[in-house]
Design a protein around this motif. Structure first.
Motif, PDB file in Angstrom:
ATOM      1  N   LYS A 111      -2.181   2.263  -2.484  1.00 27.01           N
ATOM      2  CA  LYS A 111      -3.184   1.813  -1.508  1.00 27.01           C
ATOM      3  C   LYS A 111      -4.553   1.725  -2.156  1.00 27.01           C
ATOM      4  CE  LYS A 111      -4.749   2.931   3.190  1.00 27.01           C
ATOM      5  NZ  LYS A 111      -4.550   3.897   4.319  1.00 27.01           N
ATOM      6  N   THR A 156       0.788  -1.230   0.000  1.00 23.39           N
ATOM      7  CA  THR A 156       0.000   0.000   0.000  1.00 23.39           C
ATOM      8  C   THR A 156       0.819   1.280   0.000  1.00 23.39           C
ATOM      9  OG1 THR A 156      -0.141  -0.054   2.432  1.00 23.39           O
ATOM     10  CG2 THR A 156      -1.912  -1.141   1.210  1.00 23.39           C
ATOM     11  N   SER A 173      -4.720  -1.342  -4.483  1.00 25.93           N
ATOM     12  CA  SER A 173      -4.874  -2.653  -3.840  1.00 25.93           C
ATOM     13  C   SER A 173      -6.348  -2.984  -3.681  1.00 25.93           C
ATOM     14  CB  SER A 173      -4.193  -2.654  -2.473  1.00 25.93           C
ATOM     15  OG  SER A 173      -2.830  -2.379  -2.563  1.00 25.93           O
TER      16      SER A 173
END
Length: 249
Positions: A146, A100, A149
């Protein structure tokens, strides 16, 4: 069409057990395969439809001087190219990306007459896009990585535009994720594919936009040799992505 001709190798579960990489690409509504490091290699190595350079593990590269930093290991040239018109968008598709923190950079390099003859570690690379810290602080803030993801099983999508002014020709495109979650131990995840760029553009980046890979990063750079948990670093709200500026044409 490619998505009808190319077999799909492997299983997405294989990517969940470790890190990740670009497993295929899309341009418009057309799907192009990526190399599957966990599927039988010989069929992929000989495939006339494979546009992605060979990579055999989704484990990270830790050394900024490693020759595999250019196009992963072994980086063997592909036999095919993805056709794209300058100004169009290419999307790299990842599965089970878990990290992230850290920048993501998309690069291109002109191949000359044939990308199959290009040593990627000797190429002149230029950035076409980069994504980093979007809001908040370095340790806990909103990095694009982040946002990228996904934990719901859906693919992670990374789209970049080939500059509209870029002159036609044969190019490599390189998608690179740098993960900084381990203190002073950066991790690189690069993959490369061959492109056939078409269009009416006449532009090409000048020397100030070009870099060598490896060569553009070093452990002397505080943005690379970084401990995101150190108090003097964690609370910072700016992160400068190393390397030359992005060339937009």
């Amino acid at each position: 069409m490619w998505h009808l001709l190319a077999p799909i190798f492997g299983c997405l579960a294989q990517y969940a057990s470790a890190h990740g990489g670009a497993v295929n690409y899309t341009v418009g509504d057309t799907w192009y395969p990526g190399y599957d490091p966990y599927a039988p290699q010989e069929a992929q190595d000989l495939a006339d439809w494979m546009p992605q350079r060979k990579w055999t593990t989704n484990e990270p590269i830790f050394q900024p001087s490693n020759l595999s930093l250019a196009c992963n290991f072994p980086g063997t040239p592909a036999r095919a190219s993805i056709p794209i018109t300058a100004g169009a968008t290419i999307t790299a598709v990842y599965y089970s990306w878990v990290h992230t923190v850290g920048p993501m950079v998309a690069w291109m390099a002109h191949c000359g007459a044939d990308c199959r003859a290009l040593d990627a570690s000797a190429a002149a690379w230029f950035k076409i896009g980069e994504k980093g810290l979007q809001a908040g602080d370095i340790e806990t803030g909103d990095w694009f990585q982040k946002t990228f993801s996904r934990w719901d099983g859906a693919p992670s999508l990374w789209s970049e535009r080939v500059p509209a002014a870029l002159r036609p020709g044969k190019y490599l495109i390189r998608h690179e994720i740098i993960s900084l979650h381990s203190a002073n131990k950066p991790q690189w995840y690069p993959e490369c594919a061959h492109l056939e760029v078409k269009g009416q553009g006449e532009g090409f980046p000048g020397e100030e936009y070009l870099a060598k890979i490896p060569g553009v990063y070093s452990m002397d750079q505080p943005e690379i040799n970084i401990d995101i948990y150190a108090p003097e670093v964690a609370s910072r709200t700016e992160y400068k992505i190393p390397g030359p500026p992005v060339w937009t044409g």
